[in-house]
Design a protein around this motif. Structure first.
Motif, PDB file in Angstrom:
ATOM      1  N   LEU C  55       0.813  -1.209   0.000  1.00  0.00           N
ATOM      2  CA  LEU C  55       0.000   0.000   0.000  1.00  0.00           C
ATOM      3  C   LEU C  55       0.849   1.263   0.000  1.00  0.00           C
ATOM      4  CD1 LEU C  55      -2.789  -1.220   2.342  1.00  0.00           C
ATOM      5  CD2 LEU C  55      -3.157  -0.236   0.112  1.00  0.00           C
ATOM      6  N   THR C  58       0.225   3.787  -2.659  1.00  0.00           N
ATOM      7  CA  THR C  58      -0.793   4.829  -2.574  1.00  0.00           C
ATOM      8  C   THR C  58      -0.217   6.016  -1.802  1.00  0.00           C
ATOM      9  OG1 THR C  58      -1.659   4.081  -0.462  1.00  0.00           O
ATOM     10  CG2 THR C  58      -2.537   3.026  -2.433  1.00  0.00           C
ATOM     11  N   TRP C  66      -6.668   5.967   5.932  1.00  0.00           N
ATOM     12  CA  TRP C  66      -7.752   5.595   5.022  1.00  0.00           C
ATOM     13  C   TRP C  66      -7.898   6.712   4.019  1.00  0.00           C
ATOM     14  CZ3 TRP C  66     -11.898   3.878   9.090  1.00  0.00           C
ATOM     15  CH2 TRP C  66     -11.683   2.533   9.395  1.00  0.00           C
ATOM     16  N   ASP C 123      -8.618  -2.071  -0.455  1.00  0.00           N
ATOM     17  CA  ASP C 123      -7.991  -1.300   0.607  1.00  0.00           C
ATOM     18  C   ASP C 123      -7.281  -2.194   1.621  1.00  0.00           C
ATOM     19  OD1 ASP C 123      -8.737   0.165   3.576  1.00  0.00           O
ATOM     20  OD2 ASP C 123      -7.734   1.356   2.050  1.00  0.00           O
ATOM     21  N   LEU C 124      -7.692  -3.463   1.677  1.00  0.00           N
ATOM     22  CA  LEU C 124      -7.076  -4.366   2.645  1.00  0.00           C
ATOM     23  C   LEU C 124      -5.621  -4.595   2.293  1.00  0.00           C
ATOM     24  CD1 LEU C 124      -9.575  -7.275   3.287  1.00  0.00           C
ATOM     25  CD2 LEU C 124      -8.995  -5.409   4.782  1.00  0.00           C
ATOM     26  N   GLY C 125      -4.777  -4.603   3.315  1.00  0.00           N
ATOM     27  CA  GLY C 125      -3.367  -4.851   3.043  1.00  0.00           C
ATOM     28  C   GLY C 125      -3.124  -6.299   2.639  1.00  0.00           C
ATOM     29  N   ARG C 126      -3.814  -7.215   3.301  1.00  0.00           N
ATOM     30  CA  ARG C 126      -3.583  -8.624   3.056  1.00  0.00           C
ATOM     31  C   ARG C 126      -4.866  -9.272   2.573  1.00  0.00           C
ATOM     32  NH1 ARG C 126       1.564 -10.579   4.416  1.00  0.00           N
ATOM     33  NH2 ARG C 126       0.659 -12.395   3.414  1.00  0.00           N
TER      34      ARG C 126
END
Lengths: 301, 169, 420
Positions: C55, C58, C66, C123-126
């Motif tokens: 991430l 981003t 967020w 959006d989830l990292g994993r």
């Protein structure tokens, strides 16, 4: 009639599953070997002793290959009758940040891309004590302390009533019996809800694969503490769980040159932290939020 | 009858006082060795044969690197260092203490701090707080007794700001 | 045995028919689908890069953790909840002009929820660990974690909004009347579920004592009010498109009624905003900082200020346009108002809600977050996915609704020739 509807819906479902599979193929192939190995790993609290041993062996082999050093990975449980508390003497902190870097070194934090510090030292103007909005995080004078300023180091406050464990959707973070709030780095899904929930900015996120070179690693680690982490996992100060459960001081306590930092067992009436609470004027940050932090700030003079 | 009571009473008081003072004197702390300059100790190597000059003055021949910034308007070297035995320090009442017990001397003026230090609160602690070797650091390990005020330090670098794409993020 | 084979044959033919429906269309349809597919593929490629590098690709940081993804998620949950605005007049008040089109609204809600779920997933990292959230298989933190609640209600709402339209469409296909005793409870259940998904999403933010901008009881009512503006507004536009490309008749009366309901919802939204304004500026505590960052600028950082004032202007203008009957009943101003609301509420509820929650951060630091190219491309990709899903739904649903695609038509085709 009912049969026809059901099979029709099944077909629709099957088709969309096929489409999803087609999309996920490139996704799965971009998963690393580590991610594939760890995919089905259970939650730490649900592992049997045997499973924990297997996981430790797997991690030891992995770290040996990655860093060329043999790691000692402990899974030592909480010592009974302990509740760890921390004291910080604000009259003595000079803002030298030795604690920040000692912590990063001890806990195998990512050094750059991203740079993860578990402790953040704030510089506040004398006169309005906890005016956080006007705090300076990036002060860099030639020498410290500077005349009109106070320094306030902040890290995970190890709350008794933590907001972060309330909001985690998968129980990846919890409070151990000795009061430490820990994270199972292999269970965290990286949603960052806990970071949004923490009032003290105690938690940081591995936005990329941690950058940690083999000559910087600390090989005595705890599974829930300072073992090398991976991409997209949340991490935070654990009061050096790898040290305190064997009776040693946390790294930041040892690193501080002015004796600002104090540590002890809140349940032991003869400990230093109890002495502080009974004799000094302690306060905690943002007490109105009712998180009951176990990190006590006090002033000597 | 009265005389015996007097004697018994005085003997009792004597025992009590000596025991408590002995206790106070005997309270030992596991301290690290004092931070002496290389080759300085034992001081009697030089001072044993020297004449004692009790006049308060600025030293010109030796120890010129030591500039006293510690209540220098009220005291000087021989108020803390015993004039006759330079290997010892001297308390208010004339009692001599070893350099490894220098905290007793500091504690005479700095009583609050001494009380905290004894509890393990003041100053720096390293090693084990339980189940292992714990070491107290002497006052002199952090505070130079002749110039105790902490010197300002160069701070470690600030964290990378979040907008720093090259290194931080 | 025979009936089994028949059922399978039946289903396969139905499916081939729907596929042929989906693959046959005018030039505009093809161009639209290919356009969406291109955006989807671009978005997917960018997502692969994010999956690879983490991430850190981003612009999100520990300070603003967020960003655009969760902003879009919040907005889309609101859009989805708004299908209920059609369900209430259709089924509770039996308002006939709307009753005919409620199925389309529900399919839109389903597409919206799919987009919302996709935004959370990127959006989830994993993503590989998302199975940890499945109850009983993983370890879902229910009922303490609001995210766990959100996963349950969103999937439940998605299920309802797929079940109801598919059931109704299939019965239309067979030219039978729906078994209302079966389906009406689900339809009525979808009303509290719609309120539920947006309340849960509001509570997700509301419960965080660490973020004073969000820790306000007014959040859940405001979310519902703004949801009831944005969803129906896009529905009004979609219905006009549907009117044009198919034979389905949608009365103007239906559109005007929806616009009237939007006006009331927008009034509530604006009133609640005014209430927040008063509380922050009159009490004037340190917690005014995020509000200041949004509306005035904080310590010289004014990046969000033009956005929010644009949004506010758009919302107020749309409110007035919808309130006055003459502008409401004129299609040009009606559509203008709808576009204003869609964009205005997106700004107000997306970036204008999520980002100020993080500025200043709990230790007083200000990080100015603006999405970067990767986030924008992935977001466009997901929007394109949702629009494509909705287009395909419509491609099948509209002919069924119009009576053009139905079982009797199929039977006419496959019926054996009459024996002599």
């Amino acid at each position: 009639m009912a049969d026809k509807r059901y099979t029709r819906r099944q077909f629709i479902r099957n088709l969309s599953l096929a489409a999803a599979a087609g999309v996920s193929l490139p996704l799965f192939s971009s998963c690393t070997k580590e991610e594939k190995e760890d995919f089905l790993q259970k939650h730490f609290k649900e592992m049997t002793t045997e499973e924990k041993k297997n996981v430790i062996a797997k991690l030891e082999a992995r770290y040996l290959q990655k860093y060329g050093k043999k790691f000692q990975i402990s899974t030592q449980e909480a010592v009974s009758g302990t509740l760890w508390g921390y004291g910080l003497d604000l009259s003595r902190c000079i803002g030298c940040r030795r604690c920040v870097y000692a912590c990063a070194k001890e806990n195998n934090n990512s050094r750059r891309h991203p740079q993860l510090h578990w402790i953040r030292v704030l510089r506040l103007k004398k006169g309005s004590l906890i005016d956080l909005e006007n705090s300076e995080h990036y002060y860099n004078p030639p020498v410290v302390p500077e005349k009109e300023y106070l320094y306030l180091p902040v890290q995970c406050q190890q709350c008794e009533n933590p907001a972060c464990i309330k909001v985690c959707p998968v129980h990846a973070t919890w409070k151990e019996p000795d009061g430490l709030v820990v994270v199972d780095y292999n269970w965290c899904i990286g949603c960052r809800y806990c970071i949004a929930a923490c009032p003290y900015k105690g938690r940081v996120f591995n936005w990329a694969d941690p950058t940690l070179s083999p000559d910087e690693v600390n090989t005595s680690v705890h599974y829930l503490g300072n073992r090398p982490r991976m991409k997209s996992s949340v991490e935070k100060c654990t009061y050096c769980v790898q040290r305190v459960r064997t009776g040693r001081y946390p790294a930041c306590v040892e690193a501080c040159p002015t004796g600002t930092r104090k540590f002890g067992n809140l349940l032991d009436p003869n400990s230093e932290i109890r002495y502080i609470i009974e004799r000094k004027r302690v306060f905690r940050l943002k007490e109105d939020l009712n998180t009951e932090p176990k990190f006590y700030y006090f002033f000597e003079a | 009858m009265n005389r015996i009571a007097c004697w018994v009473g005085s003997l009792f008081l004597l025992v009590v006082f000596s025991v408590t003072s002995a206790m106070a004197a005997a309270e030992e702390f596991p301290v690290s060795p004092p931070p002496m300059t290389e080759g300085m100790f034992p001081c009697s190597n030089c001072h044993a044969g020297m004449e004692v000059n009790r006049k308060k003055r600025v030293l010109k021949d030796e120890h010129v690197d030591i500039v006293l910034h510690h209540a220098e308007s009220m005291r000087w070297c021989l108020d803390c260092h015993d004039a006759k035995d330079r290997d010892k320090l001297r308390l208010f009442n004339g009692e001599l203490v070893k350099f490894t017990e220098s905290y007793r001397l500091c504690g005479e003026c700095h009583g609050n701090v001494f009380r905290d230090w004894k509890a393990g609160l003041h100053g720096k602690r390293t090693g084990y707080f339980s189940g292992g070797k714990r070491t107290y650091l002497l006052c002199a390990h952090c505070h130079d007794p002749h110039d105790p005020k902490f010197k300002p330090l160069k701070p470690e670098p600030p964290p990378y700001p979040p907008t720093d794409n090259r290194n931080g993020r | 045995m025979d009936s089994c084979r028949d059922v399978l044959k039946e289903t396969w033919h139905f499916y081939r028919k729907t596929l042929s429906l989906v693959f046959s269309g005018g030039k505009a349809y093809y161009l639209w689908c290919i356009f969406l597919l291109c955006i989807m593929i671009t978005g997917f490629l960018f997502y692969l890069k994010q999956h690879d590098v983490g991430l850190i690709g981003t612009n999100m940081t520990d300070q603003v953790s967020w960003g655009l993804y969760i902003a879009n998620f919040t907005y889309l949950v609101g859009m989805a909840a708004a299908a209920v605005l059609l369900v209430i007049p259709a089924y509770i008040y039996q308002f006939k002009p709307i009753k005919e089109i409620v199925v389309l609204g529900e399919l839109f809600a389903a597409s919206s929820i799919v987009m919302a779920i996709l935004f959370v997933m990127v959006d989830l990292g994993r993503l590989d660990r998302v199975w940890h959230m499945i109850p009983f298989i993983g370890s879902m933190n229910f009922p303490q974690s609001l995210l766990a609640w959100d996963v349950l209600v969103l999937n439940g709402y998605l299920f309802l909004n797929v079940l109801i339209p598919v059931y109704l469409l299939v019965t239309f296909y067979y030219r039978k009347t729906p078994n209302w005793k079966f389906i009406l409870p689900f339809i009525l259940l979808s009303i509290p579920t719609a309120v539920g998904i947006h309340t849960v999403t509001a509570f997700l933010y509301n419960g965080l004592a660490a973020r004073p901008f969000w820790n306000a009881s007014i959040l859940a009512p405001r979310f519902l009010a703004s949801a009831l503006c944005s969803g129906p507004a896009i529905m009004i536009i979609i219905f006009q498109v549907i009117r044009k490309v198919s034979v389905i008749e949608i009365e103007d009366k239906a559109l005007f009624k929806i616009a009237e309901l939007i006006a009331y919802a927008m009034f509530l939204n604006l009133f609640l905003l005014a209430a927040e304004f008063f509380k922050e500026y009159y009490s004037n505590t340190v917690h005014i900082a995020p509000f200041k960052y949004l509306f005035e600028g904080l310590h010289g950082h004014t990046q969000l200020v033009p956005w929010i004032w644009t949004a506010l202007t758009m919302n107020v203008t749309a409110f007035i346009l919808f309130l006055i009957p003459s502008t409401r009943k004129r299609l040009s101003t009606l559509n203008l108002g709808c576009v204003f609301i869609i964009i205005g509420v997106w700004i107000e509820k997306g970036p204008g809600f999520v980002i100020p929650g993080f500025v200043p951060d709990p230790l007083g630091e200000i990080y100015v977050y603006m999405p970067n190219l990767l986030e924008l491309m992935v977001s466009f990709g997901i929007w394109a996915t949702g629009l494509l899903i909705f287009t395909l739904f419509m491609k099948v649903a509209l002919p069924i609704e119009a009576g053009v695609f139905s079982h009797t038509e199929y039977q006419k085709e496959t019926a054996p020739p009459p024996r002599h």
